[in-house]
Design an enzyme around this catalytic site. Sequence first.
Site, PDB file in Angstrom:
ATOM      1  N   SER B  21       0.817  -1.207   0.000  1.00  0.00           N
ATOM      2  CA  SER B  21       0.000   0.000   0.000  1.00  0.00           C
ATOM      3  C   SER B  21       0.857   1.265   0.000  1.00  0.00           C
ATOM      4  CB  SER B  21      -0.891  -0.003   1.240  1.00  0.00           C
ATOM      5  OG  SER B  21      -1.672   1.163   1.265  1.00  0.00           O
ATOM      6  N   LYS B  45      -3.739   2.059  -2.263  1.00  0.00           N
ATOM      7  CA  LYS B  45      -3.384   3.187  -1.402  1.00  0.00           C
ATOM      8  C   LYS B  45      -4.329   3.306  -0.209  1.00  0.00           C
ATOM      9  CE  LYS B  45      -1.550   6.806   0.262  1.00  0.00           C
ATOM     10  NZ  LYS B  45      -0.238   6.705   0.945  1.00  0.00           N
ATOM     11  N   CYS B 131      -2.067   4.710  12.305  1.00  0.00           N
ATOM     12  CA  CYS B 131      -2.584   6.079  12.303  1.00  0.00           C
ATOM     13  C   CYS B 131      -2.834   6.566  13.727  1.00  0.00           C
ATOM     14  CB  CYS B 131      -3.916   6.156  11.560  1.00  0.00           C
ATOM     15  SG  CYS B 131      -3.949   5.184  10.085  1.00  0.00           S
TER      16      CYS B 131
HETATM   17  C1  LIG Z   1       5.441   6.389  -0.126  1.00  0.00           C
HETATM   18  C2  LIG Z   1       4.850   5.367   0.811  1.00  0.00           C
HETATM   19  C3  LIG Z   1       3.496   5.437   1.136  1.00  0.00           C
HETATM   20  C4  LIG Z   1       2.915   4.503   1.999  1.00  0.00           C
HETATM   21  N1  LIG Z   1       1.576   4.573   2.272  1.00  0.00           N
HETATM   22  C5  LIG Z   1       1.002   3.611   3.040  1.00  0.00           C
HETATM   23  C6  LIG Z   1      -0.408   3.585   3.241  1.00  0.00           C
HETATM   24  O1  LIG Z   1      -1.156   4.415   2.713  1.00  0.00           O
HETATM   25  N2  LIG Z   1      -0.937   2.614   4.047  1.00  0.00           N
HETATM   26  C7  LIG Z   1      -0.146   1.657   4.630  1.00  0.00           C
HETATM   27  O2  LIG Z   1      -0.660   0.787   5.336  1.00  0.00           O
HETATM   28  N3  LIG Z   1       1.196   1.648   4.430  1.00  0.00           N
HETATM   29  C8  LIG Z   1       1.778   2.594   3.664  1.00  0.00           C
HETATM   30  N4  LIG Z   1       3.141   2.559   3.432  1.00  0.00           N
HETATM   31  C9  LIG Z   1       3.955   1.501   4.073  1.00  0.00           C
HETATM   32  C10 LIG Z   1       4.234   0.348   3.110  1.00  0.00           C
HETATM   33  O3  LIG Z   1       3.035  -0.254   2.675  1.00  0.00           O
HETATM   34  C11 LIG Z   1       5.144  -0.716   3.777  1.00  0.00           C
HETATM   35  O4  LIG Z   1       4.487  -1.244   4.903  1.00  0.00           O
HETATM   36  C12 LIG Z   1       6.477  -0.146   4.237  1.00  0.00           C
HETATM   37  O5  LIG Z   1       6.925   0.849   3.355  1.00  0.00           O
HETATM   38  C13 LIG Z   1       7.567  -1.212   4.388  1.00  0.00           C
HETATM   39  O6  LIG Z   1       7.857  -1.840   3.154  1.00  0.00           O
HETATM   40  P1  LIG Z   1       9.068  -1.405   2.181  1.00  0.00           P
HETATM   41  O7  LIG Z   1      10.313  -1.337   3.039  1.00  0.00           O
HETATM   42  O8  LIG Z   1       9.112  -2.472   1.147  1.00  0.00           O
HETATM   43  O9  LIG Z   1       8.726  -0.061   1.646  1.00  0.00           O
HETATM   44  C14 LIG Z   1       3.733   3.492   2.579  1.00  0.00           C
HETATM   45  C15 LIG Z   1       5.095   3.424   2.246  1.00  0.00           C
HETATM   46  C16 LIG Z   1       5.663   4.338   1.374  1.00  0.00           C
HETATM   47  C17 LIG Z   1       7.121   4.227   1.023  1.00  0.00           C
END
Ligand SMILES: Cc1cc2nc3c(=O)[nH]c(=O)nc-3n(C[C@H](O)[C@H](O)[C@H](O)COP(=O)(O)O)c2cc1C
Lengths: 259, 304
Positions: B21, B45, B131
């Site tokens: 997400s 998202k 949140c």
């Molecule tokens: C730009 C961005 C936006 C994110 N928005 C959300 C979100 O809207 N809801 C959510 O549960 N996690 C959100 N995350 C967290 C990611 O889903 C994920 O849990 C976290 O980034 C760890 O994974 P990664 O290291 O592969 O990025 C966001 C991460 C990034 C980088």
Amino acid sequence: MDGIYKEIDQKLVILSNERIADGVYKMTLEGHTSLITAPGQFINIKIPGFYLRRPISICDYDASGLTIIYKVVGNGTKDLSSMKAGESLMCLMGLGNGFDVSAMGDDVLLVGGGVGTPPMYGLAKKLLAMGKAVTVVLGFNSYSDVFYTSEFEELETSVKDGSMELRVATVDGSVGTAGFVTNCLEGTEDITDYAACGPIPMLKALYGYFEGKAPGQLSFEERMGCGFGACVGCSIKTKSGFKKVCKDGPVFFSSDIIF
Amino acid sequence: MTDIRTELSGLVLDNPIIPASGTFGFGREFAELYDINILGSFSFKGTTREARFGNPTPRIAECREGMINSVGLANPGIDAVINEELPAMREVFTKPVIANISGFSVDEYKYCCERIDKEEQVGIIEVNISCPNVHAGGMAFGTSPEAAAEVTEAVKSVTSKPVYMKLSPNVSSITDIAIACESAGADGISLINTLLGMRIDIRRGRPVIANKMGGFSGPAIFPVALRMVYQVYEAVNIPIIGMGGVSCAEDVVEMMMAGASAVEIGAANLTDPYICPKIIERLPVLCEELKINKLSDIIGHAHG
Ligand SMILES: Cc1cc2nc3c(=O)[nH]c(=O)nc-3n(C[C@H](O)[C@H](O)[C@H](O)COP(=O)(O)O)c2cc1C
Ligand SMILES: Cc1cc2nc3c(=O)[nH]c(=O)nc-3n(C[C@H](O)[C@H](O)[C@H](O)COP(=O)(O)OP(=O)(O)OC[C@H]3O[C@@H](n4cnc5c(N)ncnc54)[C@H](O)[C@@H]3O)c2cc1C
Ligand code: FES
């Protein structure tokens, strides 16, 4: 990958990388440019050793390659400046909307401030090829920061008399008019449109100057996570809602901008 | 060829690869780049009741092997998601999707999940409890077992779809939170969300991010994420979606050996938009190298 899908991550080979002003470099790259559709678009460069890519405007391009001009401001651009001809870079290609030349009239003012100058070169070329009259105003801090004026001059001599005019301003007066680009706007009352790229105070001054007089297209910068619309890291508020600088921009119409 | 299918609460995925997400929008940008139907699924998202601009910019900062984002749940709001985004998504993605839901009150979570429950294409609801709770001094729901359980229960009462609670790593005991969610009826656990992080621009002497702090993710957090998945696997008996820094097929196998039934990929999509197809292509080859006949057999394998 299948033809219906875009391969935006392209390998570009460095042809040259040279210093053209204080801390400013010009790099020419060879590779596929078919995804570039308008002046004012940018590429997102993977610099070895850095996690995020670096967005840099396309200055000029043709079927076999492109030119970028960048200023060394941090470690990423510093490493970029030490790269050599023959090395290659992975770049996300043809990002952003670019300038909409079809929306422009036949007498266009182009304003570039500092490293906002490069996209104005490609735009000037395009507008001149379309037979439009172009006035280019470039602003720099001082003599040592000035670049690309000779390329613009060449462009001026390559077209028929009177269709292009170049003006340069430096804050300290060491080249051209002393002061800001806004000190170089006499005689621009009849322009049909303006286009600008540069620091926010410059864009704001132009926006104020031409408000109610001529429509403009202004190019913005924002810190980017992806550069292709996936992360919503680069949002700005416009009169028609929240927009992504990387995908809906970087160029926005003056009628849409909220300063 | 190795069978790389996996299962989440009765939902069979062609492979365990799920864009996370916030890094994949509603799929549209990526659908121009490759056939996104090759994915196991994707998590869209984070959606809230109201449309949100999110936090002020700059809201992205670079880190060594990672990035910080303080996007702040920018999204078009549940109405626009249901009326505009999901119909557009259906044009490019035909598999069941994971709906990521956020909220600033228990009621908001409940409202959004009740709405999304009626969407046929939603296979799993993933509830982001990182949140802040506006009714409890802004403390994140995911930082207390009681609050996490309260959200789980509220959401479960309004949907018949599988509910996966997405945990925040910014806690002293991740297992306590996971156990609380399981006891409250969660069908699965997603983890980890981003780690609270910060950068300072030394030229200006000020934080890079307008909001000062943000969520740190990317390869640098992989060992932390892996450790948490490993711990939660020992603490609960429901499936786990593992994420945090996953960037290659090897990471996927490692996450699954720690206990993940499927894996989400976040930041890596931003730096390489083709990372998911690359991993999906490499996964069966890697499995063969490792003499894995059925990928799902390795889930939790590291627990001896
Ligand atoms: C730009 C961005 C936006 C994110 N928005 C959300 C979100 O809207 N809801 C959510 O549960 N996690 C959100 N995350 C967290 C990611 O889903 C994920 O849990 C976290 O980034 C760890 O994974 P990664 O290291 O592969 O990025 C966001 C991460 C990034 C980088
Ligand atoms: C659409 C667009 C077009 C651009 N075109 C040009 C150009 O033609 N020539 C040029 O010299 N510069 C241009 N820039 C600015 C350029 O992207 C930054 O100067 C560059 O990313 C700095 O990288 P660094 O590693 O040297 O600096 P650092 O400060 O070390 O970078 C750290 C992080 O901040 C980001 N960042 C820093 N400054 C900026 C900035 N001004 N805008 C966006 N991100 C930034 C970097 O990308 C990186 O992720 C453009 C920016 C955008 C958004
Ligand atoms: S930089 Fe990711 S959406 Fe614009």
